[in-house]
Design a protein around this motif. Sequence first.
Motif, PDB file in Angstrom:
ATOM      1  N   LEU A  90      42.394  12.108 147.772  1.00 55.60           N
ATOM      2  CA  LEU A  90      42.028  13.217 146.895  1.00 55.60           C
ATOM      3  C   LEU A  90      40.967  12.826 145.865  1.00 55.60           C
ATOM      4  O   LEU A  90      40.169  13.663 145.446  1.00 55.60           O
ATOM      5  CB  LEU A  90      43.277  13.746 146.170  1.00 55.60           C
ATOM      6  N   SER A  91      40.960  11.564 145.468  1.00 55.69           N
ATOM      7  CA  SER A  91      39.994  11.120 144.453  1.00 55.69           C
ATOM      8  C   SER A  91      38.549  11.200 144.946  1.00 55.69           C
ATOM      9  O   SER A  91      37.616  11.177 144.145  1.00 55.69           O
ATOM     10  CB  SER A  91      40.306   9.692 144.006  1.00 55.69           C
ATOM     11  N   LYS A  92      38.372  11.307 146.248  1.00 51.36           N
ATOM     12  CA  LYS A  92      37.018  11.416 146.816  1.00 51.36           C
ATOM     13  C   LYS A  92      36.448  12.821 146.639  1.00 51.36           C
ATOM     14  O   LYS A  92      35.234  13.011 146.684  1.00 51.36           O
ATOM     15  CB  LYS A  92      37.046  11.054 148.305  1.00 51.36           C
ATOM     16  N   LYS A  93      37.327  13.787 146.446  1.00 48.40           N
ATOM     17  CA  LYS A  93      36.898  15.184 146.348  1.00 48.40           C
ATOM     18  C   LYS A  93      37.190  15.812 144.990  1.00 48.40           C
ATOM     19  O   LYS A  93      36.469  16.705 144.542  1.00 48.40           O
ATOM     20  CB  LYS A  93      37.585  15.994 147.453  1.00 48.40           C
ATOM     21  N   TYR A  94      38.253  15.354 144.334  1.00 50.84           N
ATOM     22  CA  TYR A  94      38.686  15.957 143.076  1.00 50.84           C
ATOM     23  C   TYR A  94      38.702  14.936 141.949  1.00 50.84           C
ATOM     24  O   TYR A  94      38.804  13.732 142.184  1.00 50.84           O
ATOM     25  CB  TYR A  94      40.100  16.533 143.218  1.00 50.84           C
ATOM     26  N   ARG A  95      38.639  15.444 140.713  1.00 46.75           N
ATOM     27  CA  ARG A  95      38.871  14.599 139.553  1.00 46.75           C
ATOM     28  C   ARG A  95      40.376  14.565 139.328  1.00 46.75           C
ATOM     29  O   ARG A  95      41.019  15.614 139.237  1.00 46.75           O
ATOM     30  CB  ARG A  95      38.154  15.168 138.324  1.00 46.75           C
ATOM     31  N   LEU A  96      40.948  13.381 139.236  1.00 49.23           N
ATOM     32  CA  LEU A  96      42.386  13.241 139.079  1.00 49.23           C
ATOM     33  C   LEU A  96      42.737  12.792 137.664  1.00 49.23           C
ATOM     34  O   LEU A  96      42.055  11.946 137.090  1.00 49.23           O
ATOM     35  CB  LEU A  96      42.945  12.210 140.074  1.00 49.23           C
ATOM     36  N   ILE A  97      43.795  13.378 137.126  1.00 50.22           N
ATOM     37  CA  ILE A  97      44.300  12.933 135.828  1.00 50.22           C
ATOM     38  C   ILE A  97      45.804  12.691 135.945  1.00 50.22           C
ATOM     39  O   ILE A  97      46.476  13.264 136.804  1.00 50.22           O
ATOM     40  CB  ILE A  97      44.004  13.941 134.694  1.00 50.22           C
ATOM     41  N   LEU A  98      46.316  11.828 135.102  1.00 53.90           N
ATOM     42  CA  LEU A  98      47.749  11.581 135.021  1.00 53.90           C
ATOM     43  C   LEU A  98      48.256  12.242 133.754  1.00 53.90           C
ATOM     44  O   LEU A  98      47.746  11.977 132.667  1.00 53.90           O
ATOM     45  CB  LEU A  98      48.044  10.085 134.985  1.00 53.90           C
ATOM     46  N   ALA A  99      49.239  13.121 133.895  1.00 56.62           N
ATOM     47  CA  ALA A  99      49.805  13.807 132.738  1.00 56.62           C
ATOM     48  C   ALA A  99      51.312  13.622 132.786  1.00 56.62           C
ATOM     49  O   ALA A  99      52.015  14.274 133.557  1.00 56.62           O
ATOM     50  CB  ALA A  99      49.445  15.291 132.757  1.00 56.62           C
ATOM     51  N   THR A 100      51.815  12.716 131.969  1.00 55.18           N
ATOM     52  CA  THR A 100      53.233  12.386 131.999  1.00 55.18           C
ATOM     53  C   THR A 100      53.797  12.411 130.589  1.00 55.18           C
ATOM     54  O   THR A 100      53.048  12.469 129.606  1.00 55.18           O
ATOM     55  CB  THR A 100      53.443  10.999 132.648  1.00 55.18           C
ATOM     56  N   LYS A 101      55.121  12.405 130.482  1.00 51.58           N
ATOM     57  CA  LYS A 101      55.738  12.331 129.165  1.00 51.58           C
ATOM     58  C   LYS A 101      56.682  11.138 129.131  1.00 51.58           C
ATOM     59  O   LYS A 101      57.072  10.602 130.166  1.00 51.58           O
ATOM     60  CB  LYS A 101      56.483  13.624 128.829  1.00 51.58           C
TER      61      LYS A 101
ATOM     62  N   ILE B 259      48.852  31.348 148.096  1.00 56.19           N
ATOM     63  CA  ILE B 259      48.140  30.843 146.920  1.00 56.19           C
ATOM     64  C   ILE B 259      46.826  30.219 147.368  1.00 56.19           C
ATOM     65  O   ILE B 259      46.796  29.419 148.306  1.00 56.19           O
ATOM     66  CB  ILE B 259      48.984  29.806 146.160  1.00 56.19           C
ATOM     67  N   ASP B 260      45.758  30.583 146.691  1.00 55.78           N
ATOM     68  CA  ASP B 260      44.427  30.098 147.051  1.00 55.78           C
ATOM     69  C   ASP B 260      44.071  28.904 146.165  1.00 55.78           C
ATOM     70  O   ASP B 260      43.993  29.019 144.943  1.00 55.78           O
ATOM     71  CB  ASP B 260      43.406  31.227 146.858  1.00 55.78           C
ATOM     72  N   PHE B 261      43.839  27.750 146.795  1.00 53.27           N
ATOM     73  CA  PHE B 261      43.504  26.532 146.051  1.00 53.27           C
ATOM     74  C   PHE B 261      42.016  26.169 146.138  1.00 53.27           C
ATOM     75  O   PHE B 261      41.636  25.078 145.735  1.00 53.27           O
ATOM     76  CB  PHE B 261      44.330  25.351 146.583  1.00 53.27           C
ATOM     77  N   LYS B 262      41.188  27.061 146.648  1.00 48.98           N
ATOM     78  CA  LYS B 262      39.794  26.692 146.932  1.00 48.98           C
ATOM     79  C   LYS B 262      38.957  26.430 145.680  1.00 48.98           C
ATOM     80  O   LYS B 262      37.939  25.742 145.756  1.00 48.98           O
ATOM     81  CB  LYS B 262      39.116  27.753 147.793  1.00 48.98           C
ATOM     82  N   ASN B 263      39.385  26.947 144.527  1.00 51.63           N
ATOM     83  CA  ASN B 263      38.609  26.740 143.301  1.00 51.63           C
ATOM     84  C   ASN B 263      39.043  25.517 142.501  1.00 51.63           C
ATOM     85  O   ASN B 263      38.491  25.243 141.428  1.00 51.63           O
ATOM     86  CB  ASN B 263      38.702  27.987 142.408  1.00 51.63           C
ATOM     87  N   ILE B 264      39.999  24.780 143.012  1.00 47.55           N
ATOM     88  CA  ILE B 264      40.519  23.616 142.287  1.00 47.55           C
ATOM     89  C   ILE B 264      39.463  22.523 142.189  1.00 47.55           C
ATOM     90  O   ILE B 264      38.850  22.128 143.180  1.00 47.55           O
ATOM     91  CB  ILE B 264      41.783  23.058 142.972  1.00 47.55           C
ATOM     92  N   LYS B 265      39.266  22.028 140.972  1.00 54.47           N
ATOM     93  CA  LYS B 265      38.337  20.924 140.731  1.00 54.47           C
ATOM     94  C   LYS B 265      39.043  19.681 140.168  1.00 54.47           C
ATOM     95  O   LYS B 265      38.563  18.558 140.354  1.00 54.47           O
ATOM     96  CB  LYS B 265      37.225  21.361 139.768  1.00 54.47           C
ATOM     97  N   VAL B 266      40.142  19.916 139.461  1.00 52.29           N
ATOM     98  CA  VAL B 266      40.874  18.816 138.820  1.00 52.29           C
ATOM     99  C   VAL B 266      42.348  18.911 139.210  1.00 52.29           C
ATOM    100  O   VAL B 266      42.939  19.990 139.185  1.00 52.29           O
ATOM    101  CB  VAL B 266      40.750  18.868 137.283  1.00 52.29           C
ATOM    102  N   ILE B 267      42.925  17.767 139.575  1.00 55.50           N
ATOM    103  CA  ILE B 267      44.348  17.719 139.928  1.00 55.50           C
ATOM    104  C   ILE B 267      45.076  16.782 138.977  1.00 55.50           C
ATOM    105  O   ILE B 267      44.676  15.629 138.792  1.00 55.50           O
ATOM    106  CB  ILE B 267      44.566  17.240 141.372  1.00 55.50           C
ATOM    107  N   GLY B 268      46.142  17.283 138.379  1.00 56.42           N
ATOM    108  CA  GLY B 268      46.961  16.465 137.496  1.00 56.42           C
ATOM    109  C   GLY B 268      48.235  16.037 138.213  1.00 56.42           C
ATOM    110  O   GLY B 268      48.825  16.812 138.969  1.00 56.42           O
ATOM    111  N   PHE B 269      48.645  14.823 137.973  1.00 58.03           N
ATOM    112  CA  PHE B 269      49.875  14.304 138.570  1.00 58.03           C
ATOM    113  C   PHE B 269      50.856  13.889 137.485  1.00 58.03           C
ATOM    114  O   PHE B 269      50.482  13.215 136.520  1.00 58.03           O
ATOM    115  CB  PHE B 269      49.577  13.083 139.453  1.00 58.03           C
ATOM    116  N   ASP B 270      52.098  14.286 137.672  1.00 57.04           N
ATOM    117  CA  ASP B 270      53.182  13.713 136.892  1.00 57.04           C
ATOM    118  C   ASP B 270      53.372  12.283 137.398  1.00 57.04           C
ATOM    119  O   ASP B 270      52.926  11.944 138.491  1.00 57.04           O
ATOM    120  CB  ASP B 270      54.443  14.557 137.107  1.00 57.04           C
TER     121      ASP B 270
END
Length: 234
Positions: free
Chosen positions: A117-128, A3-14
Amino acid sequence: MEIDFKNIKVIGFDADDTLWVNETYFREAEKEFAKLLSKYETPNKIDQELFKKEIGNLPLYGYGVKAFVLSMVESALELSNHGVSTKTIEAILNIGKDMLNKPVDLLEGVEMVLKTLSKKYRLILATKGDLLDQERKLEKSGLNDYFHHIEVLSDKKEANYSKLLKHLEIKPSEFLMVGNSLKSDVLPLVNIGAHAIHVPFHTTWAHEQVTEDEKNGKAYKTLNALTDILNLLN
């Protein structure tokens, strides 16, 4: 499958069982509930009936501790043929309050991972779950500042994620979701063209389990620990 992750700009975390301990407290509460109802049924039967009640109530109550407590109360009434004492009902409510007051126990390496990771990517929290409870836990965790956006979802299905990504103007191909649940954090993302990383927790709610057929042919990465993501993305 590579799996190629090189285009990732945003990472979501549970959140629950990805960033901090959660399911462990539910298992402990179920044992306490079974003790309270022990004169009416066996522990196994009590667990089965409580689970059925939780699943049946999901459309009404959603996820979280409050929904769990309501399901315990309803189960207690039914299992006892409405003979359960008010003292026992009070004890059930106290189980829920104790769960809501639990300390937020971060899993190993969580803050280091988010900080890096926050230094390179935009991070979001996505939880329920319950909004108030999740906000409380996030505040206690001290992790708030690492996230550009925080979303408490009513559910984690393909439509929920698609709506969130559209709202935040994120292309699915540039989004990576990280979580402990294949059903909620991985497969829905893969199905909408996003990326996902599975970091298993040692215990999983039965409702979150998936079959081999559901996993078959799906492209996602499984890591032994959240810290392994740093070697994968950096």
